[in-house]
Design a protein around this motif. Structure first.
Motif: not given
Ligand code: E4P
Length: 218
Positions: A1-6, A147-148, A163-164, A181-187
């Protein structure tokens, strides 16, 4: 899982980068305004500053809402830096723009996604990332996590490579649930990443280890 900062806050981006787990940044016009970044030149410079801090993808959102305007703005943003991902809203001209950018090899993030149908369209148009807004759905008593999960199922059914990117993350449990759930990325905000660290038994255990070490070495 990639971590982005929002965020568009450079200090918070640097702090997350220094932790060593940051894979990218997402911004939007509201986040730029929150940092007081206004005017085209300042906005473009700020994207460059963000790209200097992080190694990964940096989403920069277009503000045009017509196809020609989105293409012009997106091409200008993409030319700024190889890390820039053009963020495009989920509207009809946005879908056309996603396909245009896909054909040009420009990475995109389809934003403001609130339904599985919108996510399907974004994938068909070749979006690199799709951003379902989890927190904003939760805000109106609708299950954002569901939804995810629906998008995950649809993308897996057909092997879509889009990518989700679970967006509008508000807290640490959202991060954990999206990972399940398997989201590819979260921000999310820095607090949603920092929250993953915390457990009282870790703090109590460390305190005891250090106290016992002191006893044995004094
Ligand atoms: C996504 O890329 C958006 O910038 C963001 O996640 C929106 O989050 P909010 O609902 O907390 O404003």
């Amino acid at each position: 899982m990639k971590f982005f900062i929002d965020t568009a806050n450079l200090d918070q981006i640097s702090e997350a980068q220094q932790l060593g787990v940051l894979d990218g940044v997402t911004t939007n016009p509201s986040l730029m305004a929150k940092e007081g970044i206004t005017g085209k030149d300042n906005i473009l410079k700020h994207y460059m500053d963000i790209c200097e801090i992080v190694d990964g993808d940096v989403s920069a959102e277009v503000v045009a809402t017509d196809f020609d305007g989105m293409v012009k703005e997106g091409e200008e943003l993409a030319a700024l830096h190889s890390q820039i991902v053009v963020k495009v809203p989920m509207i009809k001209d946005g879908v056309k723009a996603l396909k245009y950018f896909y054909d040009k090899g420009i990475k995109t993030n389809c934003t403001l996604v609130f339904s599985p149908g919108q996510a399907l369209l974004a994938a068909k148009a070749g979006a690199t990332y799709v951003s379902p807004f989890l927190g904003r759905l939760d805000d109106i008593s609708t299950d954002g996590l569901n939804l995810i999960a629906e998008i995950r199922l649809i993308y897996d059914n057909y092997g879509f490579e889009t990518q989700i990117l679970a967006a509008s993350i508000r807290h640490t449990m959202h991060v954990i649930d999206c990972a399940k759930i398997g989201a590819d990325v979260m921000t999310g905000p820095l607090s949603s990443i920092d929250g993953l660290l915390k457990h009282p038994l870790t703090d109590i255990g460390l305190e005891k280890f250090l106290a016992d070490y002191k006893k044995g070495n004094s």
